[in-house]
Design an enzyme around this catalytic site. Structure first.
Site, short mmCIF file in Angstrom:
data_model
loop_
_atom_site.label_atom_id
_atom_site.label_comp_id
_atom_site.label_asym_id
_atom_site.label_seq_id
_atom_site.Cartn_x
_atom_site.Cartn_y
_atom_site.Cartn_z
N HIS A 1 -2.41 -17.19 -14.53
CA HIS A 1 -0.64 -16.90 -14.15
C HIS A 1 0.21 -18.43 -13.71
O HIS A 1 -0.80 -18.88 -14.00
CB HIS A 1 -0.53 -16.36 -11.62
CG HIS A 1 -1.63 -15.21 -12.09
ND1 HIS A 1 -1.16 -14.04 -12.56
CD2 HIS A 1 -2.62 -15.03 -11.23
CE1 HIS A 1 -1.79 -12.92 -11.69
NE2 HIS A 1 -2.97 -13.62 -11.33
N CYS B 1 6.26 -13.78 -12.95
CA CYS B 1 4.64 -14.67 -13.56
C CYS B 1 5.51 -14.59 -15.08
O CYS B 1 4.95 -13.22 -16.01
CB CYS B 1 3.33 -14.40 -13.44
SG CYS B 1 2.06 -14.42 -14.34
N MET C 1 5.85 -8.12 -12.38
CA MET C 1 5.00 -9.42 -11.38
C MET C 1 6.19 -10.54 -11.18
O MET C 1 6.76 -11.43 -11.36
CB MET C 1 3.84 -10.24 -11.88
CG MET C 1 3.10 -11.17 -10.89
SD MET C 1 1.48 -11.58 -11.48
CE MET C 1 0.76 -13.24 -10.07
N HIS D 1 2.19 -11.44 -17.14
CA HIS D 1 2.66 -10.79 -16.40
C HIS D 1 4.28 -10.15 -15.70
O HIS D 1 4.28 -9.11 -15.28
CB HIS D 1 1.46 -10.33 -15.04
CG HIS D 1 0.45 -11.17 -15.32
ND1 HIS D 1 -0.07 -12.14 -15.10
CD2 HIS D 1 -0.47 -10.90 -16.56
CE1 HIS D 1 -1.95 -12.63 -15.45
NE2 HIS D 1 -1.71 -11.11 -16.12
#
Length: 175
Positions: free
Chosen positions: A113, A160, A168, A163
């Site tokens: 991440h 992120c 995210m 993602h």
């Protein structure tokens, strides 16, 4: 100001099934978390139950924990990256902090991440690159952290990079 470090945290969990003033039971468990960036060699945890120790002892333990966890630094809020259930999410996704409070992004699951602030969704005059990780820089292990302090009031959107397409994303309002 931002930095990538490892973090220790102090959790004071489970204040449920108690009576306030001897008449009203608390309806939900409460958890307080305090975190501060410290070297990885320094790890500790303190668990306190009001049932076992009583309110005065729990308050004293919590105050001592703040001093220990704070390590002389400002208080911090911890945001978890990746849910225990495997979800690709910031937990909580939307939150508020006072200006100048540290935000500790804690790598939990589903990594790698990172934390990138959207340059089009930060307050005017804020340089998103100065508060973001680079899109190539990643938190690769559980427990890795990214710490940022936001001082200008307003709403900041972040994501992120690996993602973002999976949803995210998050938002912080600085008061």
């Amino acid at each position: 100001m931002a930095s990538v470090t490892s973090a220790s945290s102090l959790t004071i969990p489970s204040f449920s099934s108690l009576k306030a003033g001897g008449t009203t039971p608390f309806s939900k468990a409460a958890t307080a978390k305090f975190a501060a960036a410290v070297p990885t060699a320094s790890k500790f945890a303190v668990r306190v139950s009001l049932k076992d120790l009583g309110v005065a002892a729990a308050v004293a333990a919590a105050a001592a924990g703040v001093v220990l966890a704070g390590n002389g630094n400002a208080m911090a809020i911890q945001i978890t990256l990746g849910g225990d259930d495997g979800s690709l999410a910031f937990i909580p996704q939307n939150f508020e902090v006072p200006a100048g409070e540290k935000i500790v992004f804690f790598n939990n699951a589903g990594f790698p991440h990172n934390v990138v602030f959207d340059e089009d969704e930060v307050p005017a005059g804020v340089d998103a690159t100065k508060i973001s990780m680079s899109e190539e820089d990643l938190l690769n292990a559980k427990g890795d952290t990214y710490v940022v302090t936001l001082t200008q009031k307003g709403t900041y959107s972040f994501y992120c990079a690996p993602h973002q397409g999976a949803g995210m994303v998050g938002k912080v309002t600085v008061k």
